[in-house]
Enzyme design. Structure first.
Site, PDB file in Angstrom:
ATOM      1  CB  SER A   1      -0.956   0.011   1.303  1.00  0.00           C
ATOM      2  OG  SER A   1      -1.988  -0.901   1.011  1.00  0.00           O
TER       3      SER A   1
ATOM      4  CG  HIS B   1      -1.671   2.169   7.524  1.00  0.00           C
ATOM      5  ND1 HIS B   1      -2.328   1.336   6.938  1.00  0.00           N
ATOM      6  CD2 HIS B   1      -1.007   1.482   8.372  1.00  0.00           C
ATOM      7  CE1 HIS B   1      -1.861   0.095   6.877  1.00  0.00           C
ATOM      8  NE2 HIS B   1      -1.009   0.199   7.943  1.00  0.00           N
TER       9      HIS B   1
ATOM     10  CG  ASP C   1      -4.153  -0.381  -1.954  1.00  0.00           C
ATOM     11  OD1 ASP C   1      -5.063  -1.029  -2.182  1.00  0.00           O
ATOM     12  OD2 ASP C   1      -3.791  -0.119  -0.709  1.00  0.00           O
TER      13      ASP C   1
END
Length: 542
Positions: free
Chosen positions: A141, A204, A408
Site C-alpha cells: 500500500s 498508515h 491499491d
C-alpha cells in the site's frame, strides 16, 4: 521436420501417467453440466438435492434478459454520447484498500444477490489499473500510494519518494530531489481546500502518500525510526511530517485513527492507551497551536458531528491506532466512514472559497480483513465503503465534481465452485462435495492464517475440517487457505477503476496505476498539461 515424426510426437503428447487422455472426457471433467439428468453425480452422500428456481418467474424467458440488455444499452448510449469536458472543480479519490474484483463480486451477494451493484459500479466509466511496484510484481500500500497519489512508481515499502530510494534508506529519504509531490500538494498550490479520511491510522501507508516522504512505511513515529537505527532528525517520522510539513499543515480535514503516533510515551489518550513517541513531543498540541480558534481537534463521533459551521480545519483521531472494524465499532464513540465524508465535504466546500477541493477517502480495513482471511469483515467493510461513495456522489454535481473509485492492490481471495443463486456467500458450496467427501467454502484464499483453522492432523496425516460443524458466519471465522502463512498476501492482479464526472472518460482501458493522478490533474487543471485559463478557474475551449 520429417512428417514421419508427427505421429510419434502426437502419441508422446497424449500420454499422461501411462494412459491416453480422452479430450472429451477431460472437457466434461473441467466443465461439468449440472442438469436434472446429472443430479446423481452432482450431489454426493449427505449433500441435499437442490432445485434452483429463478429469482423471478420472468427470468425463465429470453425476453426478460433481452429487456435488461436493452436498458443497459440505452444507459450506455446516454452516458457515452455526451462527453463531459468541463473543469473538475472538485476531485474526490475513494480508495478501497485491497478491494479486489472478487471482493466486489462477493460483496454483491452480501448486498442481496448476484445481480446487485455497488453504487460506484453504476459509474459510466471503468478501467483496469496495473498495480506492480517499481521493484516488485506484487505491490504493497506504500508504493501504490505514491503511484495513485503522486503519479510515480516507487519501491515496495516506501511512500512519497521515487524509486531512487530503497527501503529504510534514511539518507536518501532526506534528499528533496527524491520527494514525490502528491495531487493534494498540486491542489494546494492552486488554492484548493484539501482533506484526507481513513479508517486506518492517518499515518498508515495510504494516507501518508498525501503528505509524507518516507523510506519506510512503518516509520509512523520516531520510535520506529530509531528501532531501525535511523536518525529522526535526518529522516522524520510520518506523524511528524503530517504536523510539520507544508502539505500536512495545510490540510483542512484529517480524520482517522492513530493517536498513539502523536503522543509521547508518558501520555495516555482518552482510551487509556499510551503514546509511542520517544522525543517527548505532543504533536496533537502542536497542531492546535499552529491553527486558529476555528480549527478543532475531536476524538469521538459526537464531537465530530457537533462541529460548528465555522470550522476551518479539523483533526479527528478516533482510536489509538486503526479505527475498529464496522462490525466491532461503538456507534457512540466511532463515526462511520460515511459520516466522516459528510462532515469533510461540508468543511471543504465552505473553505474552498469557490476554488474547489480535493478529498482522499480510504476504506482501509478491507485490506486488514483479507490479511487475516476474515472474509466477512473484509466484505462488510466494502459495503460500508460503498455507503460513503454513494453519499458523496448524490451530494455533489457530476457537472463539476470528478469522483474516482479504485483499489491499491488485490488479494488472494477467490470465489469458486458451482453454487446455486443466492447461496450464502460465507457458507459452503452447495453444488458439490470435494474429492475427500467434505464440503468446501465458496470463498477461500491462496494463502494465509486460515490454513491452521481449517485443517487438522490425525496420525501424521493432514485432513480438512468438516465445515458443516463450524459457524462460518462468525465474524472471526478465518476462511480456508491453501498455503499456511501468518498473514495472507496481496495479489498481483489488476484492480478496477470507476469514474464519474468531468473527464471521467479518461479512466477507461488498461493503464498503469501512476496514470491516475495525472488524469485527475488534467481534469481539474492541476497538471502541467492542461487547457485552463484564469489560474485554473475555467477550462479553455478546445
Amino acid at each position: 521436420m520429417s512428417l514421419q515424426i508427427f505421429p510419434i510426437l502426437f502419441c508422446l503428447c497424449a500420454l499422461v501417467s501411462g494412459r491416453v487422455l480422452d479430450t472429451r472426457e477431460t472437457e466434461r471433467r473441467m466443465h461439468p453440466l449440472f442438469t436434472a439428468a446429472s443430479a446423481g453425480s452432482r450431489f454426493k452422500r449427505a449433500m441435499p438435492m437442490i432445485v434452483f428456481d429463478p429469482l423471478k418467474a420472468e427470468e425463465q424467458y429470453a425476453e426478460y434478459w433481452q429487456g435488461l440488455a436493452h436498458q443497459t444499452l440505452d444507459q450506455q448510449l446516454e452516458s457515452k454520447l455526451r462527453l463531459n469536458t468541463q473543469l473538475a472543480k472538485n476531485v474526490m479519490l475513494f480508495l478501497g484498500d485491497g478491494m479486489s474484483i472478487p471482493t466486489l463480486t462477493a460483496g454483491r451477494v452480501y448486498l442481496g444477490g448476484e445481480e446487485k451493484q455497488f453504487s460506484f459500479e453504476q459509474f459510466p466509466y471503468v478501467g483496469l489499473s496495473k498495480t506492480y511496484c517499481a521493484n516488485m510484481q506484487v505491490a504493497d500500500s506504500a508504493c501504490t500510494a505514491t503511484a495513485y497519489l503522486g503519479g510515480v512508481k516507487a519501491n515496495y515499502g516506501t511512500v512519497g519518494v521515487s524509486a531512487a530510494v530503497q527501503v529504510k534508506d534514511c539518507l536518501a529519504q532526506g534528499q528533496p530531489a527524491h520527494h514525490v509531490a502528491s495531487i493534494a500538494a498540486w491542489a494546494q498550490r492552486q488554492g484548493m481546500a484539501t482533506g484526507l479520511i481513513t479508517t486506518t491510522s492517518v499515518t498508515h501507508a495510504s494516507p501518508a502518500g498525501i503528505y509524507a516522504h518516507s523510506a519506510n512505511r512503518n516509520w509512523e513515529n520516531d520510535a520506529e525510526v530509531i528501532a531501525d537505527n535511523g536518525d529522526p532528525s535526518l529522516c522524520p517520522d510520518i506523524a511528524d511530517q503530517l504536523i510539520s510539513n507544508p502539505v500536512g499543515q495545510k490540510l483542512n480535514v484529517i480524520l482517522g485513527g492513530g493517536r498513539q503516533n502523536f503522543l509521547p510515551k508518558s501520555v495516555r489518550d482518552v482510551s487509556g492507551a499510551p503514546g509511542r513517541r520517544l522525543d517527548g513531543r505532543n504533536l496533537i498540541e502542536e497542531w492546535k497551536r499552529q491553527h486558529t480558534n476555528s480549527a478543532h481537534y475531536v476524538q469521538t463521533r459526537s464531537e465530530l458531528l457537533g462541529l460548528s459551521n465555522h470550522t476551518s480545519r479539523v483533526l479527528g483521531l478516533f482510536a489509538p491506532y486503526h479505527m475498529p472494524y464496522h462490525l466491532d465499532a461503538d456507534a457512540e464513540e466511532h463515526p462511520t466512514l460515511e459520516e466522516m465524508v459528510q462532515v469533510a465535504m461540508g468543511i471543504l466546500e465552505r473553505q474552498s472559497a469557490g476554488r474547489g477541493y480535493f478529498l482522499f477517502v480510504e476504506g482501509g480495513r478491507i485490506d486488514h480483513g483479507h490479511h487475516d482471511t476474515l472474509a466477512l469483515r473484509a466484505i462488510d467493510e466494502t459495503a460500508e465503503f460503498d455507503k460513503s461513495v454513494r453519499w458523496a456522489r448524490t451530494h455533489s454535481s457530476t457537472e463539476d465534481t470528478l469522483i474516482v473509485v479504485t483499489s491499491d492492490h488485490s488479494h488472494t481471495m477467490s470465489l469458486a465452485g458451482y453454487s446455486s443463486r443466492k447461496n450464502d456467500i460465507f457458507g459452503i458450496n452447495n453444488g458439490q462435495l470435494a474429492a475427500d467427501d467434505l464440503p468446501y467454502a465458496t470463498l477461500s484464499y491462496a494463502n494465509g492464517p486460515g490454513y491452521n483453522s481449517n485443517y487438522l492432523r490425525e496420525g501424521g496425516a493432514v485432513k480438512r475440517k468438516n465445515l458443516r460443524a463450524i459457524n462460518m458466519k462468525n465474524k472471526d471465522f478465518m476462511f480456508p487457505s491453501t498455503v499456511p502463512l501468518e498473514s495472507e498476501t496481496h495479489g498481483g492482479d489488476d484492480v478496477a477503476v470507476f469514474a464519474s464526472g468531468p473527464y471521467a472518460q479518461l479512466f477507461t482501458g488498461v493503464f498503469e496505476q501512476h496514470f491516475i493522478p495525472h488524469a485527475m490533474g488534467y481534469a481539474s487543471c492541476l497538471s502541467d498539461r492542461n487547457m485552463c485559463v484564469d489560474g485554473g478557474m475555467a477550462r479553455r475551449p478546445r
